[in-house]
Design an enzyme around this catalytic site. Structure first.
Site, PDB file in Angstrom:
ATOM      1  N   ASN A   1      -4.955   0.668   6.369  1.00  0.00           N
ATOM      2  CA  ASN A   1      -4.037  -0.415   6.682  1.00  0.00           C
ATOM      3  C   ASN A   1      -4.712  -1.733   6.316  1.00  0.00           C
ATOM      4  O   ASN A   1      -5.523  -2.262   7.065  1.00  0.00           O
ATOM      5  CB  ASN A   1      -3.679  -0.390   8.174  1.00  0.00           C
ATOM      6  CG  ASN A   1      -2.858   0.822   8.542  1.00  0.00           C
ATOM      7  OD1 ASN A   1      -1.669   0.907   8.237  1.00  0.00           O
ATOM      8  ND2 ASN A   1      -3.502   1.793   9.195  1.00  0.00           N
ATOM      9  N   GLU A   2      -4.376  -2.226   5.128  1.00  0.00           N
ATOM     10  CA  GLU A   2      -5.012  -3.423   4.592  1.00  0.00           C
ATOM     11  C   GLU A   2      -4.467  -4.682   5.278  1.00  0.00           C
ATOM     12  O   GLU A   2      -3.442  -4.630   5.973  1.00  0.00           O
ATOM     13  CB  GLU A   2      -4.758  -3.504   3.080  1.00  0.00           C
ATOM     14  CG  GLU A   2      -5.325  -2.337   2.277  1.00  0.00           C
ATOM     15  CD  GLU A   2      -6.824  -2.427   2.049  1.00  0.00           C
ATOM     16  OE1 GLU A   2      -7.544  -2.936   2.920  1.00  0.00           O
ATOM     17  OE2 GLU A   2      -7.280  -1.975   0.980  1.00  0.00           O
TER      18      GLU A   2
END
Length: 635
Positions: free
Chosen positions: A157-158
């Site tokens: 999850n950037e």
């Protein structure tokens, strides 16, 4: 509620080492598994990959083998997987989990769930939804294990990932791809996409343990724990969870206010080191020389307690200025008797036997090349120990180039080239058919090691070091043929003890550059530390007079407030060091596994050395072209 609690919005446990932290996490997991098993219940674990959990998984395997921890009631869900990637590729997280955990415990393979890097693109959304449904069908995650990326990502999850996100296909930030490039031969081979469990799914876990190890993780730990809750730092969203614990080592915790600026969190013991840290930090923040700081500056920057304890700013300024001034010396081996003594190193004995440990065959010249040359030029008996072969950092093209040269040299000299021609033919055939997941053959690794060995010897000759003072240790922990190294072993320690006993140095220089993303520097340093501890315990007489200096430079530099010995360099010395680095031709331009910094090593070194000199000048000290920095280790 302490002042620390007002800064830290997530609970932390801080350990001296990643080993101690990993053992704590393993005990937490084991306790949960056993508690669930005693009730006849399944235990659902969310698992992470990457370098951070390797020691944790090794400890879980040990608990299984030595203490009877069973995983028969465990269902595992992994966070993420590269996409697309072959399930059998060395870099796939499926292979990672089987190698590090699943194949070494008694978990039912049917209970091991990992997003599939071979899912068809048109079916990805459906497959991701099914992954979520499967997770829900077993009651959700009891305990989620997380790592953290340097940009704050959890799973994949950037930054910018929605608080409400679920399992999905995501693009990877370039910084993440660069950070993971050490597992691949080239950046082009690093996948640009990944499948990841979403943030909302992670937050549904009943308990979360996030681990972070090393200096490289310190800034993002501070932002996640002390900063505002923001989707730009996904790990900060864990502030919303009611049972989340960050498990970190001392290095990863070093940017927290309680360590970075302890005077802001309550009572502070004003040791000379803390005074120096506070005053230097304030001077750099205000862009003022140390001697120009005023009482108002102290009051306005949270240092009024220091004024109360130590008195007027003028006296404090002088104390810190002298500490910084006295760290600078042009004599890393100490000045000879009769000359104005250095305040950093001892004058006696002179000359000294100096032993430089270099984890890779170029760390000596990259990180302390100016000091290396100065030690030799000032008459010391300088030895260099190259701890590893460094063979994985040589490109395949260099192998055929150098073997081709060997064939041509033999033909030119009238020597039978049949054997070398066959080696060239075999190497060319092997490399032509080599896949990115293949390990080099023993012969190819030997050739690559020889290339780096020749470069290292040439560097020593450039400095003026005799062959008898060059030691190639080829420590066994390194020789796996992959980026994945073995832990420190007894043979590594015995090889190092034997060399130390042979040289009996008055000075040791070794790499304290633990930001090395591949971990080689850390293992090399641990081997030296353990060897010195054993020699000290054995009452070896030379050990009590041996000083150990730690250098950095290849991956990061010491904080200026920590530096105990600063070796200045002239412009000519900077240029000479650059030419010494250039001898390592196999490491020029873009080499495999060079980490997240795209600059060549000579550029990194020059920039860091110049920056250190600039900081000294900014504090009101003499302006030098460059400075190499060292911190002493006390054992």
């Amino acid at each position: 509620m302490s002042m620390v609690d007002s800064f830290e919005k997530i609970q932390l446990k801080i350990f001296d080492s990643l080993s101690a932290g990993s053992k704590f996490m393993a005990r937490e997991i084991a306790t949960l598994i056993r508690a669930k098993a005693s009730k006849g219940e399944l235990c659902v674990l969310g698992l992470a990959t990457g370098s951070s959990p390797k020691t944790l998984y090794a400890e879980l395997v040990r608990l299984h083998r030595e203490e009877g921890l069973s995983f028969k009631n465990v269902i595992a869900f992994n966070l993420d997987e590269y996409y697309p990637i072959d399930n059998n590729a060395m870099q796939s997280y499926k292979v990672f989990m089987k190698y590090h955990l699943f194949d070494k415990i008694d978990i039912d393979p049917a209970n091991c769930h990992i997003p599939n890097g071979e899912w068809k693109k048109e079916n990805i959304k459906q497959r991701c939804a099914e992954y979520e449904e499967l997770l829900d069908s077993v009651g959700g995650i009891d305990l989620q294990i997380l790592g953290i990326g340097t940009n704050g990502h959890i799973g994949f999850n950037e930054p910018g990932s929605s608080l409400y996100s679920k399992t999905r296909l995501v693009p990877l930030e370039n910084s993440t791809r660069i950070a993971n490039a050490h597992d691949f031969q080239n950046m082009a081979d690093v996948p640009r996409l990944a499948i990841t469990v979403g943030i909302s799914t992670i937050l549904k876990a009943r308990k979360i343990l996030l681990m972070a190890w090393g200096q490289i993780k310190a800034p993002v730990v501070q932002k996640s724990v002390e900063g505002n809750l923001t989707e730009q730092i996904p790990a900060s969203l864990l502030q919303q969870h009611n049972d989340c614990l960050f498990v970190v080592d001392a290095l990863a915790a070093s940017e927290l206010t309680r360590f970075k600026s302890p005077w802001l969190t309550g009572d502070c013991e004003w040791t000379p080191q803390i005074v120096r840290k506070a005053v230097v930090g304030m001077a750099l923040k205000l862009e003022k020389p140390i001697l120009s700081l005023s009482n108002s500056d102290y009051n306005d920057n949270g240092l009024s307690d220091l004024l109360v304890e130590k008195g007027d700013a003028y006296e404090i300024n002088l104390q810190v200025f002298y500490m910084m001034r006295d760290s600078i010396t042009g004599w890393p081996g100490g000045k000879p008797a009769g000359v104005n003594p250095s305040l950093v190193e001892r004058s006696e004995p002179f000359p000294k036997r100096s032993l430089i440990f270099s984890p890779h065959p170029d760390d000596d010249i990259i990180s302390m090349g100016g000091t290396f040359m100065r030690l030799h030029d000032q008459g010391h008996d300088v030895h260099v120990a190259y701890q590893t072969s460094g063979n994985i950092a040589v490109t395949d093209e260099f192998v055929t180039r150098f073997v081709d040269f060997a064939v041509g040299f033999e033909e030119l000299s009238g020597i039978d080239s049949k054997k070398s021609s066959q080696i060239l033919q075999d190497a060319t055939a092997f490399l032509k058919n080599k896949r990115t997941s293949n390990i080099d053959s023993t012969e190819i690794r030997s050739i690559k090691g020889l290339i780096r060995r020749c470069e290292a010897k040439a560097t020593c000759h450039y400095v003026g070091i005799d062959d008898k003072n060059i030691h190639f240790q080829n420590l066994p922990f390194y020789e796996t043929g992959t980026i994945e190294k073995k832990p420190m072993g007894e043979e590594d320690i015995q090889i190092t003890i034997a060399l130390l006993q042979q040289v009996k140095p008055h000075q040791i220089y070794c790499a304290g550059d633990l930001a090395d993303p591949h971990g080689t520097h850390k293992v090399c340093l641990d081997i030296i530390f353990e060897s010195m501890r054993r020699l000290k315990a054995a009452n070896e007489p030379w050990v009590k007079d041996c000083w150990v200096w730690l250098y950095k430079g290849a991956w990061q530099e010491w904080d200026i407030s920590e530096i105990e010995m600063a070796i200045p360099m002239s412009p000519d010395q900077v240029l000479k060091k650059r030419h010494g680095i250039f001898i390592h031709q196999s490491q020029k331009d873009m080499v495999p596994f060079q980490g997240s910094d795209s600059r060549e090593f000579w550029q990194r070194a020059e920039d860091r050395n110049a920056n250190t000199a600039g900081l000294y000048a900014q504090l009101g000290l003499t302006k030098y072209a460059a400075i190499e920095a060292f911190v002493r280790w006390h054992y």
